[in-house]
Design a protein around this motif. Structure first.
Motif, mmCIF file in Angstrom:
data_model
loop_
_atom_site.group_PDB
_atom_site.id
_atom_site.type_symbol
_atom_site.label_atom_id
_atom_site.label_comp_id
_atom_site.label_asym_id
_atom_site.label_seq_id
_atom_site.Cartn_x
_atom_site.Cartn_y
_atom_site.Cartn_z
ATOM 1 N N LEU A 132 -0.624 17.139 -5.971
ATOM 2 C CA LEU A 132 0.632 16.414 -5.787
ATOM 3 C C LEU A 132 0.651 15.056 -6.504
ATOM 4 C CD1 LEU A 132 1.162 17.143 -1.993
ATOM 5 C CD2 LEU A 132 2.245 18.282 -3.943
ATOM 6 N N VAL A 133 -0.508 14.634 -6.994
ATOM 7 C CA VAL A 133 -0.620 13.322 -7.639
ATOM 8 C C VAL A 133 -0.213 13.427 -9.101
ATOM 9 C CG1 VAL A 133 -2.229 11.481 -8.289
ATOM 10 C CG2 VAL A 133 -2.437 12.579 -6.062
ATOM 11 N N ASP A 134 0.578 12.467 -9.522
ATOM 12 C CA ASP A 134 0.941 12.362 -10.937
ATOM 13 C C ASP A 134 -0.195 11.606 -11.622
ATOM 14 O OD1 ASP A 134 1.970 11.838 -13.451
ATOM 15 O OD2 ASP A 134 3.961 11.339 -12.714
ATOM 16 N N THR A 135 -1.177 12.345 -12.130
ATOM 17 C CA THR A 135 -2.377 11.720 -12.683
ATOM 18 C C THR A 135 -2.073 10.859 -13.901
ATOM 19 O OG1 THR A 135 -2.858 13.770 -13.862
ATOM 20 C CG2 THR A 135 -3.977 13.423 -11.754
ATOM 21 N N ARG A 136 -0.945 11.076 -14.555
ATOM 22 C CA ARG A 136 -0.568 10.194 -15.673
ATOM 23 C C ARG A 136 -0.371 8.774 -15.180
ATOM 24 N NH1 ARG A 136 4.732 12.418 -17.459
ATOM 25 N NH2 ARG A 136 4.770 12.736 -15.243
ATOM 26 N N LYS A 137 0.171 8.629 -13.988
ATOM 27 C CA LYS A 137 0.388 7.289 -13.435
ATOM 28 C C LYS A 137 -0.935 6.600 -13.111
ATOM 29 C CE LYS A 137 4.882 8.346 -11.414
ATOM 30 N NZ LYS A 137 5.621 8.565 -10.181
ATOM 31 N N LEU A 138 -1.939 7.393 -12.783
ATOM 32 C CA LEU A 138 -3.226 6.828 -12.388
ATOM 33 C C LEU A 138 -4.264 6.878 -13.505
ATOM 34 C CD1 LEU A 138 -3.536 8.304 -8.783
ATOM 35 C CD2 LEU A 138 -2.638 6.093 -9.485
ATOM 36 N N SER A 139 -3.915 7.428 -14.659
ATOM 37 C CA SER A 139 -4.888 7.661 -15.712
ATOM 38 C C SER A 139 -5.563 6.391 -16.217
ATOM 39 C CB SER A 139 -4.252 8.409 -16.883
ATOM 40 O OG SER A 139 -3.245 7.616 -17.480
ATOM 41 N N CYS B 204 0.834 -1.206 0.000
ATOM 42 C CA CYS B 204 0.000 0.000 0.000
ATOM 43 C C CYS B 204 0.868 1.255 0.000
ATOM 44 C CB CYS B 204 -0.892 0.021 1.237
ATOM 45 S SG CYS B 204 -2.100 -1.320 1.332
ATOM 46 N N THR B 205 1.843 1.280 0.883
ATOM 47 C CA THR B 205 2.703 2.456 1.014
ATOM 48 C C THR B 205 3.452 2.718 -0.279
ATOM 49 O OG1 THR B 205 2.939 1.850 3.350
ATOM 50 C CG2 THR B 205 4.427 3.537 2.508
ATOM 51 N N GLU B 206 3.941 1.667 -0.911
ATOM 52 C CA GLU B 206 4.646 1.800 -2.184
ATOM 53 C C GLU B 206 3.746 2.454 -3.227
ATOM 54 O OE1 GLU B 206 7.113 -1.296 -4.897
ATOM 55 O OE2 GLU B 206 4.961 -1.731 -4.708
ATOM 56 N N ALA B 207 2.520 1.976 -3.373
ATOM 57 C CA ALA B 207 1.602 2.502 -4.388
ATOM 58 C C ALA B 207 1.275 3.969 -4.144
ATOM 59 C CB ALA B 207 0.319 1.673 -4.416
ATOM 60 N N VAL B 208 1.060 4.334 -2.896
ATOM 61 C CA VAL B 208 0.750 5.723 -2.562
ATOM 62 C C VAL B 208 1.877 6.631 -3.014
ATOM 63 C CG1 VAL B 208 0.536 7.342 -0.624
ATOM 64 C CG2 VAL B 208 -0.846 5.242 -0.667
ATOM 65 N N PHE B 209 3.100 6.328 -2.620
ATOM 66 C CA PHE B 209 4.211 7.238 -2.905
ATOM 67 C C PHE B 209 4.685 7.159 -4.353
ATOM 68 C CE2 PHE B 209 3.971 7.153 1.651
ATOM 69 C CZ PHE B 209 3.958 8.513 1.910
ATOM 70 N N GLN B 210 4.472 6.030 -5.019
ATOM 71 C CA GLN B 210 4.776 5.945 -6.452
ATOM 72 C C GLN B 210 3.862 6.844 -7.269
ATOM 73 O OE1 GLN B 210 4.316 1.712 -7.127
ATOM 74 N NE2 GLN B 210 6.521 1.475 -7.398
ATOM 75 N N SER B 211 2.727 7.202 -6.720
ATOM 76 C CA SER B 211 1.719 7.964 -7.447
ATOM 77 C C SER B 211 1.903 9.479 -7.349
ATOM 78 C CB SER B 211 0.322 7.584 -6.927
ATOM 79 O OG SER B 211 0.103 6.204 -7.082
ATOM 80 N N LEU B 212 2.970 9.918 -6.707
ATOM 81 C CA LEU B 212 3.156 11.346 -6.461
ATOM 82 C C LEU B 212 4.164 11.983 -7.422
ATOM 83 C CD1 LEU B 212 3.351 11.203 -2.573
ATOM 84 C CD2 LEU B 212 1.375 11.826 -3.987
ATOM 85 N N LYS B 213 3.903 13.240 -7.739
ATOM 86 C CA LYS B 213 4.862 14.040 -8.515
ATOM 87 C C LYS B 213 6.105 14.244 -7.653
ATOM 88 C CE LYS B 213 1.247 16.770 -10.735
ATOM 89 N NZ LYS B 213 0.613 18.106 -10.771
ATOM 90 N N GLY B 214 7.253 14.266 -8.284
ATOM 91 C CA GLY B 214 8.488 14.529 -7.561
ATOM 92 C C GLY B 214 9.118 13.315 -6.917
ATOM 93 N N PRO C 211 12.829 17.561 -3.449
ATOM 94 C CA PRO C 211 12.174 18.522 -2.567
ATOM 95 C C PRO C 211 11.772 19.820 -3.270
ATOM 96 C CG PRO C 211 14.510 18.439 -2.104
ATOM 97 C CD PRO C 211 14.230 17.342 -3.098
ATOM 98 N N GLY C 212 12.260 20.034 -4.474
ATOM 99 C CA GLY C 212 11.826 21.181 -5.256
ATOM 100 C C GLY C 212 10.459 20.967 -5.877
ATOM 101 N N ILE C 213 10.006 19.708 -5.903
ATOM 102 C CA ILE C 213 8.704 19.373 -6.487
ATOM 103 C C ILE C 213 7.703 18.965 -5.400
ATOM 104 C CG2 ILE C 213 7.490 17.815 -8.068
ATOM 105 C CD1 ILE C 213 10.130 17.669 -9.672
ATOM 106 N N ILE C 214 8.152 18.186 -4.437
ATOM 107 C CA ILE C 214 7.296 17.765 -3.324
ATOM 108 C C ILE C 214 8.101 17.878 -2.032
ATOM 109 C CG2 ILE C 214 7.827 15.285 -3.595
ATOM 110 C CD1 ILE C 214 4.796 14.823 -2.804
ATOM 111 N N THR C 215 7.503 18.505 -1.042
ATOM 112 C CA THR C 215 8.225 18.768 0.201
ATOM 113 C C THR C 215 8.145 17.591 1.164
ATOM 114 O OG1 THR C 215 6.276 19.722 1.279
ATOM 115 C CG2 THR C 215 7.711 21.243 0.009
#
Length: 176
Positions: free
Chosen positions: A163-170, A20-30, A57-61
């Protein structure tokens, strides 16, 4: 090493199932990479399920990552599986530890109950086998993914959409 690779920082996060944790963080920009497995800390040498998140950190803090982390696992619950699913932030440097401690303190008032997540010093990592890495993105139709991961990704899209990379979830059916 590319310029992008030079700007990446890593942080360890644990609290729930590493799939679960992997999928959540793989889905984020940055976030460029998420390593899934087990982490031990100087304060607790036993291994617990966790991920190492490599981020720009310039894309996601770090602040955003920690808030997402707290909101996608039971950060206020001391349950019987806590030894396997230790609620923790694993830091790599003293300044990173200080920043994580301050951020957790700031965020903790939003949960109504005490946050049990501990900031710990990273010690070592055991990566999961290849067959279990990229668990969600290899087959999001698995019952486990539908039951446990999709709700977390829906919450991400709702609360942290920018913050979500919607391309990954499209291509995934979680937007409903």
């Amino acid at each position: 090493m590319t310029n992008e690779e030079r700007t990446m920082i890593q942080i360890g996060l644990g609290g729930g199932c590493h799939w679960c944790t992997e999928a959540v963080f793989q889905s984020l920009k940055g976030v460029s990479r998420v390593e899934q497995g087990w982490i031990s800390a100087r304060e607790a040498t036993d291994y617990a399920e966790a991920v190492i998140v490599h981020f720009n950190p310039g894309i996601i803090t770090l602040d955003a990552l920690l808030e997402i982390h707290l909101r996608t696992h039971s950060c206020t619950s001391e349950h019987f599986l806590r030894r396997k699913y230790r609620s923790a932030v694993y830091t790599y440097t003293g300044p990173q530890r200080q920043e994580a401690e301050a951020l957790l303190l700031d965020l903790s008032h939003e949960f109504g109950k005490p946050v049990i997540t501990r900031v710990m010093s990273y010690s070592s990592f055991k990566e999961n086998t290849e067959e279990f890495r990229q668990y969600y993105y290899k087959d999001p139709e698995k019952p486990f993914c539908k039951t446990y991961i999709d709700p977390k990704l829906r919450m991400l899209l709702k609360k942290f959409n920018k913050l979500v990379d919607t391309r990954k979830l499209s291509s995934l059916d979680i937007k409903n």
